[in-house]
Design a protein around this motif. Structure first.
Motif, PDB file in Angstrom:
ATOM      1  N   ALA A  12       0.838  -1.195   0.000  1.00 53.11           N
ATOM      2  CA  ALA A  12       0.000   0.000   0.000  1.00 53.11           C
ATOM      3  C   ALA A  12       0.873   1.245   0.000  1.00 53.11           C
ATOM      4  O   ALA A  12       1.873   1.326   0.713  1.00 53.11           O
ATOM      5  CB  ALA A  12      -0.916  -0.008   1.229  1.00 53.11           C
ATOM      6  N   GLY A  13       0.506   2.221  -0.821  1.00 53.47           N
ATOM      7  CA  GLY A  13       1.240   3.476  -0.886  1.00 53.47           C
ATOM      8  C   GLY A  13       2.482   3.448  -1.752  1.00 53.47           C
ATOM      9  O   GLY A  13       3.194   4.442  -1.862  1.00 53.47           O
ATOM     10  N   GLU A  14       2.735   2.328  -2.407  1.00 52.59           N
ATOM     11  CA  GLU A  14       3.934   2.181  -3.217  1.00 52.59           C
ATOM     12  C   GLU A  14       3.649   2.574  -4.668  1.00 52.59           C
ATOM     13  O   GLU A  14       2.530   2.471  -5.151  1.00 52.59           O
ATOM     14  CB  GLU A  14       4.388   0.717  -3.161  1.00 52.59           C
ATOM     15  N   ALA A  15       4.679   3.044  -5.348  1.00 48.66           N
ATOM     16  CA  ALA A  15       4.617   3.256  -6.797  1.00 48.66           C
ATOM     17  C   ALA A  15       5.455   2.155  -7.436  1.00 48.66           C
ATOM     18  O   ALA A  15       6.669   2.097  -7.234  1.00 48.66           O
ATOM     19  CB  ALA A  15       5.150   4.624  -7.174  1.00 48.66           C
ATOM     20  N   PHE A  16       4.799   1.289  -8.200  1.00 53.17           N
ATOM     21  CA  PHE A  16       5.435   0.092  -8.736  1.00 53.17           C
ATOM     22  C   PHE A  16       5.340   0.120 -10.254  1.00 53.17           C
ATOM     23  O   PHE A  16       4.289   0.430 -10.814  1.00 53.17           O
ATOM     24  CB  PHE A  16       4.727  -1.152  -8.197  1.00 53.17           C
ATOM     25  N   GLY A  17       6.440  -0.210 -10.930  1.00 55.37           N
ATOM     26  CA  GLY A  17       6.461  -0.106 -12.375  1.00 55.37           C
ATOM     27  C   GLY A  17       6.764  -1.400 -13.088  1.00 55.37           C
ATOM     28  O   GLY A  17       7.466  -2.272 -12.557  1.00 55.37           O
ATOM     29  N   PHE A  18       6.216  -1.520 -14.303  1.00 52.65           N
ATOM     30  CA  PHE A  18       6.540  -2.610 -15.223  1.00 52.65           C
ATOM     31  C   PHE A  18       7.288  -2.019 -16.411  1.00 52.65           C
ATOM     32  O   PHE A  18       6.762  -1.137 -17.095  1.00 52.65           O
ATOM     33  CB  PHE A  18       5.272  -3.303 -15.737  1.00 52.65           C
ATOM     34  N   LEU A  19       8.502  -2.502 -16.651  1.00 53.67           N
ATOM     35  CA  LEU A  19       9.261  -2.144 -17.834  1.00 53.67           C
ATOM     36  C   LEU A  19       9.441  -3.384 -18.690  1.00 53.67           C
ATOM     37  O   LEU A  19       9.532  -4.495 -18.170  1.00 53.67           O
ATOM     38  CB  LEU A  19      10.646  -1.594 -17.463  1.00 53.67           C
ATOM     39  N   GLY A  20       9.519  -3.192 -19.986  1.00 53.24           N
ATOM     40  CA  GLY A  20       9.758  -4.324 -20.866  1.00 53.24           C
ATOM     41  C   GLY A  20       9.475  -3.947 -22.301  1.00 53.24           C
ATOM     42  O   GLY A  20       8.699  -3.018 -22.570  1.00 53.24           O
ATOM     43  N   PRO A  21      10.077  -4.660 -23.244  1.00 56.74           N
ATOM     44  CA  PRO A  21       9.805  -4.392 -24.662  1.00 56.74           C
ATOM     45  C   PRO A  21       8.393  -4.819 -25.035  1.00 56.74           C
ATOM     46  O   PRO A  21       7.682  -5.460 -24.239  1.00 56.74           O
ATOM     47  CB  PRO A  21      10.864  -5.236 -25.383  1.00 56.74           C
ATOM     48  N   ASN A  22       7.972  -4.482 -26.238  1.00 56.16           N
ATOM     49  CA  ASN A  22       6.672  -4.940 -26.731  1.00 56.16           C
ATOM     50  C   ASN A  22       6.622  -6.462 -26.690  1.00 56.16           C
ATOM     51  O   ASN A  22       7.584  -7.139 -27.069  1.00 56.16           O
ATOM     52  CB  ASN A  22       6.447  -4.458 -28.168  1.00 56.16           C
ATOM     53  N   GLY A  23       5.495  -7.007 -26.233  1.00 55.44           N
ATOM     54  CA  GLY A  23       5.344  -8.454 -26.163  1.00 55.44           C
ATOM     55  C   GLY A  23       5.952  -9.081 -24.935  1.00 55.44           C
ATOM     56  O   GLY A  23       5.995 -10.318 -24.824  1.00 55.44           O
ATOM     57  N   ALA A  24       6.391  -8.258 -23.971  1.00 58.34           N
ATOM     58  CA  ALA A  24       7.028  -8.814 -22.770  1.00 58.34           C
ATOM     59  C   ALA A  24       6.018  -9.397 -21.789  1.00 58.34           C
ATOM     60  O   ALA A  24       6.382 -10.167 -20.900  1.00 58.34           O
ATOM     61  CB  ALA A  24       7.856  -7.738 -22.072  1.00 58.34           C
ATOM     62  N   GLY A  25       4.741  -9.022 -21.915  1.00 60.45           N
ATOM     63  CA  GLY A  25       3.721  -9.512 -20.990  1.00 60.45           C
ATOM     64  C   GLY A  25       3.190  -8.456 -20.046  1.00 60.45           C
ATOM     65  O   GLY A  25       2.365  -8.761 -19.177  1.00 60.45           O
ATOM     66  N   LYS A  26       3.607  -7.205 -20.215  1.00 62.34           N
ATOM     67  CA  LYS A  26       3.180  -6.140 -19.305  1.00 62.34           C
ATOM     68  C   LYS A  26       1.666  -5.912 -19.369  1.00 62.34           C
ATOM     69  O   LYS A  26       0.992  -5.867 -18.346  1.00 62.34           O
ATOM     70  CB  LYS A  26       3.905  -4.826 -19.629  1.00 62.34           C
ATOM     71  N   SER A  27       1.152  -5.732 -20.580  1.00 62.78           N
ATOM     72  CA  SER A  27      -0.274  -5.423 -20.727  1.00 62.78           C
ATOM     73  C   SER A  27      -1.143  -6.585 -20.279  1.00 62.78           C
ATOM     74  O   SER A  27      -2.200  -6.386 -19.668  1.00 62.78           O
ATOM     75  CB  SER A  27      -0.590  -5.061 -22.186  1.00 62.78           C
ATOM     76  N   SER A  28      -0.704  -7.808 -20.573  1.00 58.99           N
ATOM     77  CA  SER A  28      -1.474  -8.980 -20.128  1.00 58.99           C
ATOM     78  C   SER A  28      -1.522  -9.041 -18.604  1.00 58.99           C
ATOM     79  O   SER A  28      -2.564  -9.370 -18.011  1.00 58.99           O
ATOM     80  CB  SER A  28      -0.838 -10.263 -20.679  1.00 58.99           C
ATOM     81  N   THR A  29      -0.415  -8.701 -17.958  1.00 57.62           N
ATOM     82  CA  THR A  29      -0.389  -8.681 -16.497  1.00 57.62           C
ATOM     83  C   THR A  29      -1.303  -7.596 -15.956  1.00 57.62           C
ATOM     84  O   THR A  29      -2.067  -7.815 -15.008  1.00 57.62           O
ATOM     85  CB  THR A  29       1.051  -8.456 -15.995  1.00 57.62           C
ATOM     86  N   MET A  30      -1.260  -6.414 -16.551  1.00 59.51           N
ATOM     87  CA  MET A  30      -2.102  -5.316 -16.087  1.00 59.51           C
ATOM     88  C   MET A  30      -3.582  -5.637 -16.252  1.00 59.51           C
ATOM     89  O   MET A  30      -4.402  -5.282 -15.395  1.00 59.51           O
ATOM     90  CB  MET A  30      -1.747  -4.043 -16.862  1.00 59.51           C
ATOM     91  N   ARG A  31      -3.956  -6.321 -17.322  1.00 60.52           N
ATOM     92  CA  ARG A  31      -5.353  -6.677 -17.525  1.00 60.52           C
ATOM     93  C   ARG A  31      -5.822  -7.688 -16.487  1.00 60.52           C
ATOM     94  O   ARG A  31      -6.984  -7.650 -16.063  1.00 60.52           O
ATOM     95  CB  ARG A  31      -5.556  -7.224 -18.942  1.00 60.52           C
ATOM     96  N   MET A  32      -4.947  -8.578 -16.072  1.00 63.16           N
ATOM     97  CA  MET A  32      -5.321  -9.512 -15.002  1.00 63.16           C
ATOM     98  C   MET A  32      -5.503  -8.768 -13.687  1.00 63.16           C
ATOM     99  O   MET A  32      -6.456  -9.021 -12.940  1.00 63.16           O
ATOM    100  CB  MET A  32      -4.265 -10.609 -14.872  1.00 63.16           C
ATOM    101  N   ILE A  33      -4.602  -7.819 -13.393  1.00 62.56           N
ATOM    102  CA  ILE A  33      -4.712  -7.034 -12.166  1.00 62.56           C
ATOM    103  C   ILE A  33      -5.993  -6.202 -12.178  1.00 62.56           C
ATOM    104  O   ILE A  33      -6.650  -6.038 -11.146  1.00 62.56           O
ATOM    105  CB  ILE A  33      -3.476  -6.123 -12.009  1.00 62.56           C
ATOM    106  N   ALA A  34      -6.375  -5.709 -13.354  1.00 62.01           N
ATOM    107  CA  ALA A  34      -7.574  -4.874 -13.475  1.00 62.01           C
ATOM    108  C   ALA A  34      -8.867  -5.673 -13.444  1.00 62.01           C
ATOM    109  O   ALA A  34      -9.955  -5.095 -13.561  1.00 62.01           O
ATOM    110  CB  ALA A  34      -7.503  -4.062 -14.766  1.00 62.01           C
ATOM    111  N   ALA A  35      -8.770  -6.971 -13.300  1.00 64.57           N
ATOM    112  CA  ALA A  35      -9.951  -7.847 -13.204  1.00 64.57           C
ATOM    113  C   ALA A  35     -10.785  -7.837 -14.476  1.00 64.57           C
ATOM    114  O   ALA A  35     -12.012  -7.929 -14.423  1.00 64.57           O
ATOM    115  CB  ALA A  35     -10.811  -7.470 -11.996  1.00 64.57           C
TER     116      ALA A  35
END
Length: 312
Positions: free
Chosen positions: A30-53
């Motif tokens: 809680a209260g943290e700023a957490f980032g995902f870095l990675g090239p296209n196709g690394a899995g960032k957006s897929s992870t964010m969509r799972m987190i967003a329910a």
């Protein structure tokens, strides 16, 4: 880490035979700023969509705000703010009504929705544009309005997908200031970004993802210390001399440099003392046409971990 707002173990996401996320582990406090870095196709957006329910995991454990986003999706989404990569504002409405109507989706009364809209317009410096149509706004203004809209429900967790893509430096820095103020107020931020300076500015911790896996995790400065040197010296040679000079640089700096990397247009020397590395190269008879000494950055870490090959 006590009671993380995000907890993932062995998290996977597959699309047929393609495994976009390959068993990652995450905890965000809680209260943290957490980032995902990675090239296209690394899995960032897929992870964010799972987190967003909005996309169920294929395997593994995922808890968001202490809840299962598959079984308790509406409850999770009610406490999230989501700022998508593309602005999805209603062009038929003015700036204020974009906030008021969106607030009504969360069950706020008309009076409370209007109050919340005025508060957020002030927060993102758009009060004087309240009656303007969306089409009349600049790109930076639209981005600020999108972030304001993601805050109408006072979220506990704010998800930001490439929040400053396409903005000029002034607009980016203004948004950074607003996101920092949000974090200071207790909002937890999870963001994806392609801007390394943005990650260094905003993130307490981050992960570098590559091919669906976590290649590294930590605070930005810790990652720089672990995967790069304190400074980088860039040596550029005259046209046609690069191929001959590159191995000579590596030989001359064998003991002083942690690593020497040859690029098509320059030689990068990773060392604790970049100026001393340049002096050693000159003393060895090398004659670059230009030199630059800079501090090592998160971009150096990113490129070392994910490579320099363009990923589509």
């Amino acid at each position: 880490m006590p009671d993380p707002l995000l907890h993932a173990r062995g998290l996977r996401k597959s699309f047929g035979d393609l495994e976009a996320v390959c068993g990652i582990d995450l905890d965000v406090a809680a209260g943290e700023a957490f980032g995902f870095l990675g090239p296209n196709g690394a899995g960032k957006s897929s992870t964010m969509r799972m987190i967003a329910a909005v996309s169920p995991p294929s395997a593994g454990t995922l808890r968001v705000l202490g809840m299962d986003p598959v079984a308790q999706g509406p409850q999770v989404r009610a406490r999230l703010g989501v700022c998508p990569q593309e602005d999805t504002l209603d062009n038929e409405l003015n700036v204020r009504d974009n906030l008021v109507i969106y607030a009504r989706y969360f069950g706020l009364s008309r009076r409370l929705a209007r109050e919340r809209a005025e508060e957020l317009l002030d927060f993102v410096n758009l009060t004087d544009k309240a009656r303007s149509k969306v089409d009349e706004l600049s790109g930076g203004m639209k981005r600020r309005l999108t972030i304001a809209r993601s805050l109408v429900n006072r979220p506990d967790l704010l998800l930001l997908d490439e929040p400053t893509t396409g903005l000029d430096p002034q607009a980016r820095h203004l948004l950074w200031d607003q996101l920092f103020r949000l974090k200071q107020s207790g909002v937890t931020l999870i963001l994806t970004t392609h801007y390394m300076d943005e990650a260094e500015q905003l993130c307490d911790r981050l992960v570098v993802m590559d091919a669906g896996r976590i290649a590294a995790e930590g605070a930005p400065q810790d990652l720089i210390r672990q995967h790069s040197s304190r400074e980088v010296a860039e040596l550029r040679f005259a046209l046609g001399e690069q191929e001959v000079a590159a191995p000579l640089v590596a030989r001359a700096l064998e003991e002083r440099a942690a690593r020497v990397e040859t690029l098509p247009d320059r030689v990068l020397v990773y060392a604790d003392d970049g100026e001393a590395a340049v002096e050693t190269a000159l003393a060895a008879g090398l004659r670059p046409v230009a030199t630059l000494v800079r501090r090592s950055s998160l971009e150096d870490v990113f490129l070392r971990l994910t490579g320099r090959t363009l990923v589509d």
